[in-house]
Design a protein around this motif. Sequence first.
Motif, PDB file in Angstrom:
ATOM      1  N   VAL A  43       4.067  -8.132  -1.547  1.00 43.43           N
ATOM      2  CA  VAL A  43       4.800  -7.717  -0.349  1.00 43.43           C
ATOM      3  C   VAL A  43       6.252  -8.187  -0.507  1.00 43.43           C
ATOM      4  O   VAL A  43       6.508  -9.390  -0.586  1.00 43.43           O
ATOM      5  CB  VAL A  43       4.178  -8.314   0.938  1.00 43.43           C
ATOM      6  CG1 VAL A  43       5.007  -7.942   2.156  1.00 43.43           C
ATOM      7  CG2 VAL A  43       2.731  -7.861   1.092  1.00 43.43           C
ATOM      8  N   PHE A  47      10.906  -6.391   3.092  1.00 48.22           N
ATOM      9  CA  PHE A  47      10.080  -5.724   4.105  1.00 48.22           C
ATOM     10  C   PHE A  47       9.834  -6.667   5.277  1.00 48.22           C
ATOM     11  O   PHE A  47       9.876  -6.272   6.441  1.00 48.22           O
ATOM     12  CB  PHE A  47       8.728  -5.291   3.522  1.00 48.22           C
ATOM     13  CG  PHE A  47       8.778  -4.107   2.581  1.00 48.22           C
ATOM     14  CD1 PHE A  47       9.963  -3.644   2.029  1.00 48.22           C
ATOM     15  CD2 PHE A  47       7.601  -3.464   2.244  1.00 48.22           C
ATOM     16  CE1 PHE A  47       9.985  -2.563   1.159  1.00 48.22           C
ATOM     17  CE2 PHE A  47       7.619  -2.369   1.381  1.00 48.22           C
ATOM     18  CZ  PHE A  47       8.805  -1.928   0.834  1.00 48.22           C
ATOM     19  N   LEU A  48       9.555  -7.928   4.959  1.00 45.64           N
ATOM     20  CA  LEU A  48       9.288  -8.923   5.999  1.00 45.64           C
ATOM     21  C   LEU A  48      10.560  -9.228   6.781  1.00 45.64           C
ATOM     22  O   LEU A  48      10.528  -9.302   8.019  1.00 45.64           O
ATOM     23  CB  LEU A  48       8.726 -10.205   5.376  1.00 45.64           C
ATOM     24  CG  LEU A  48       7.378 -10.037   4.681  1.00 45.64           C
ATOM     25  CD1 LEU A  48       7.081 -11.223   3.778  1.00 45.64           C
ATOM     26  CD2 LEU A  48       6.265  -9.839   5.706  1.00 45.64           C
ATOM     27  N   GLN A  49      11.682  -9.374   6.083  1.00 48.72           N
ATOM     28  CA  GLN A  49      12.950  -9.670   6.753  1.00 48.72           C
ATOM     29  C   GLN A  49      13.368  -8.542   7.674  1.00 48.72           C
ATOM     30  O   GLN A  49      13.811  -8.787   8.798  1.00 48.72           O
ATOM     31  CB  GLN A  49      14.044  -9.951   5.711  1.00 48.72           C
ATOM     32  CG  GLN A  49      13.831 -11.272   4.996  1.00 48.72           C
ATOM     33  CD  GLN A  49      14.686 -11.417   3.741  1.00 48.72           C
ATOM     34  OE1 GLN A  49      15.270 -10.441   3.240  1.00 48.72           O
ATOM     35  NE2 GLN A  49      14.754 -12.630   3.209  1.00 48.72           N
ATOM     36  N   GLU A  50      13.205  -7.282   7.229  1.00 48.49           N
ATOM     37  CA  GLU A  50      13.561  -6.127   8.059  1.00 48.49           C
ATOM     38  C   GLU A  50      12.769  -6.113   9.357  1.00 48.49           C
ATOM     39  O   GLU A  50      13.279  -5.722  10.405  1.00 48.49           O
ATOM     40  CB  GLU A  50      13.293  -4.820   7.298  1.00 48.49           C
ATOM     41  CG  GLU A  50      14.286  -4.516   6.205  1.00 48.49           C
ATOM     42  CD  GLU A  50      13.845  -3.324   5.344  1.00 48.49           C
ATOM     43  OE1 GLU A  50      12.964  -2.543   5.749  1.00 48.49           O
ATOM     44  OE2 GLU A  50      14.405  -3.188   4.231  1.00 48.49           O
ATOM     45  N   ALA A  51      11.512  -6.520   9.306  1.00 51.29           N
ATOM     46  CA  ALA A  51      10.645  -6.521  10.489  1.00 51.29           C
ATOM     47  C   ALA A  51      10.694  -7.858  11.241  1.00 51.29           C
ATOM     48  O   ALA A  51      10.073  -7.991  12.292  1.00 51.29           O
ATOM     49  CB  ALA A  51       9.211  -6.211  10.072  1.00 51.29           C
ATOM     50  N   ASN A  52      11.427  -8.841  10.694  1.00 47.60           N
ATOM     51  CA  ASN A  52      11.511 -10.180  11.279  1.00 47.60           C
ATOM     52  C   ASN A  52      10.123 -10.816  11.430  1.00 47.60           C
ATOM     53  O   ASN A  52       9.746 -11.299  12.497  1.00 47.60           O
ATOM     54  CB  ASN A  52      12.266 -10.156  12.615  1.00 47.60           C
ATOM     55  CG  ASN A  52      12.679 -11.552  13.046  1.00 47.60           C
ATOM     56  OD1 ASN A  52      12.889 -12.432  12.220  1.00 47.60           O
ATOM     57  ND2 ASN A  52      12.769 -11.742  14.352  1.00 47.60           N
ATOM     58  N   VAL A  53       9.366 -10.767  10.331  1.00 41.25           N
ATOM     59  CA  VAL A  53       7.993 -11.283  10.314  1.00 41.25           C
ATOM     60  C   VAL A  53       7.849 -12.254   9.144  1.00 41.25           C
ATOM     61  O   VAL A  53       8.357 -12.001   8.051  1.00 41.25           O
ATOM     62  CB  VAL A  53       6.972 -10.119  10.164  1.00 41.25           C
ATOM     63  CG1 VAL A  53       5.555 -10.642   9.964  1.00 41.25           C
ATOM     64  CG2 VAL A  53       7.036  -9.197  11.366  1.00 41.25           C
ATOM     65  N   LEU A 169      -0.041  -5.337   7.682  1.00 44.17           N
ATOM     66  CA  LEU A 169       1.398  -5.069   7.661  1.00 44.17           C
ATOM     67  C   LEU A 169       1.777  -4.057   8.736  1.00 44.17           C
ATOM     68  O   LEU A 169       2.732  -4.264   9.492  1.00 44.17           O
ATOM     69  CB  LEU A 169       1.837  -4.574   6.278  1.00 44.17           C
ATOM     70  CG  LEU A 169       1.759  -5.577   5.122  1.00 44.17           C
ATOM     71  CD1 LEU A 169       2.098  -4.899   3.797  1.00 44.17           C
ATOM     72  CD2 LEU A 169       2.655  -6.781   5.365  1.00 44.17           C
ATOM     73  N   VAL A 174       5.509  -4.046   9.748  1.00 37.53           N
ATOM     74  CA  VAL A 174       6.117  -4.207   8.419  1.00 37.53           C
ATOM     75  C   VAL A 174       5.778  -2.975   7.581  1.00 37.53           C
ATOM     76  O   VAL A 174       4.673  -2.443   7.675  1.00 37.53           O
ATOM     77  CB  VAL A 174       5.573  -5.493   7.728  1.00 37.53           C
ATOM     78  CG1 VAL A 174       6.162  -5.652   6.330  1.00 37.53           C
ATOM     79  CG2 VAL A 174       5.850  -6.726   8.577  1.00 37.53           C
ATOM     80  N   LYS A 175       6.731  -2.537   6.738  1.00 39.73           N
ATOM     81  CA  LYS A 175       6.476  -1.418   5.828  1.00 39.73           C
ATOM     82  C   LYS A 175       5.274  -1.733   4.945  1.00 39.73           C
ATOM     83  O   LYS A 175       5.076  -2.872   4.534  1.00 39.73           O
ATOM     84  CB  LYS A 175       7.675  -1.176   4.912  1.00 39.73           C
ATOM     85  CG  LYS A 175       8.868  -0.553   5.552  1.00 39.73           C
ATOM     86  CD  LYS A 175       9.926  -0.336   4.481  1.00 39.73           C
ATOM     87  CE  LYS A 175      11.280  -0.088   5.088  1.00 39.73           C
ATOM     88  NZ  LYS A 175      12.340  -0.128   4.061  1.00 39.73           N
TER      89      LYS A 175
END
Length: 188
Positions: A43, A47-53, A169, A174-175
């Motif tokens: 992952v 992807f995590l940063q964009e979703a703030n996760v 995800l 998340v993407k």
Amino acid sequence: VMDADGRSILFGALYGEQKAIVVFVRNFLCYTCKEYVEDLAKVPKEFLQEANVRLIVVGQSSYHHIKPFCSLTGYTHEMYVDPQREIYKTLGMKRGESNNVSVRSPHVKSNMLLGSIKSTWRAMTSPAFDFQGDPAQQGGALILGPGNEVHFLHFDKNRLDHVPINTVLQLAGVKTVNFTNQHQIIDI
């Protein structure tokens, strides 16, 4: 929980300020957990940063096993341990295995015999001959936070009952990731 350096951190602090996907693994020697975490390692941080996760794995061994397990699996996201299994117990995660083995994790590539042999070999050849936690403990996946919000909860019934990573995800916003090594074909 404890981090790789042995520092104690309140579990609630992991998701207090930000949504987090928290995956509890059976133990670091479990071949199904190893293969699941190898896919979690794929992952992308973006992807995590964009979703703030946040993506967090929690195991139940000594903190000394975090760095070797991350090295073995290629996992670079956050990892902690709950050596006394206090959070596992508080959440009511299952111990023992149900006989329903029809459930099959898409992230587990090894068959049971070969996977068990590899796990035993890793235990026997590790510097501290240590089985790293309660082998009967099952894991699970949660999406928590920020604060006391619980968005998703899944407790594994057996070692193959992992939630597909893309499902978690998606539920966390998340993407998704292509876990096959094949290129996706887009039909126009």
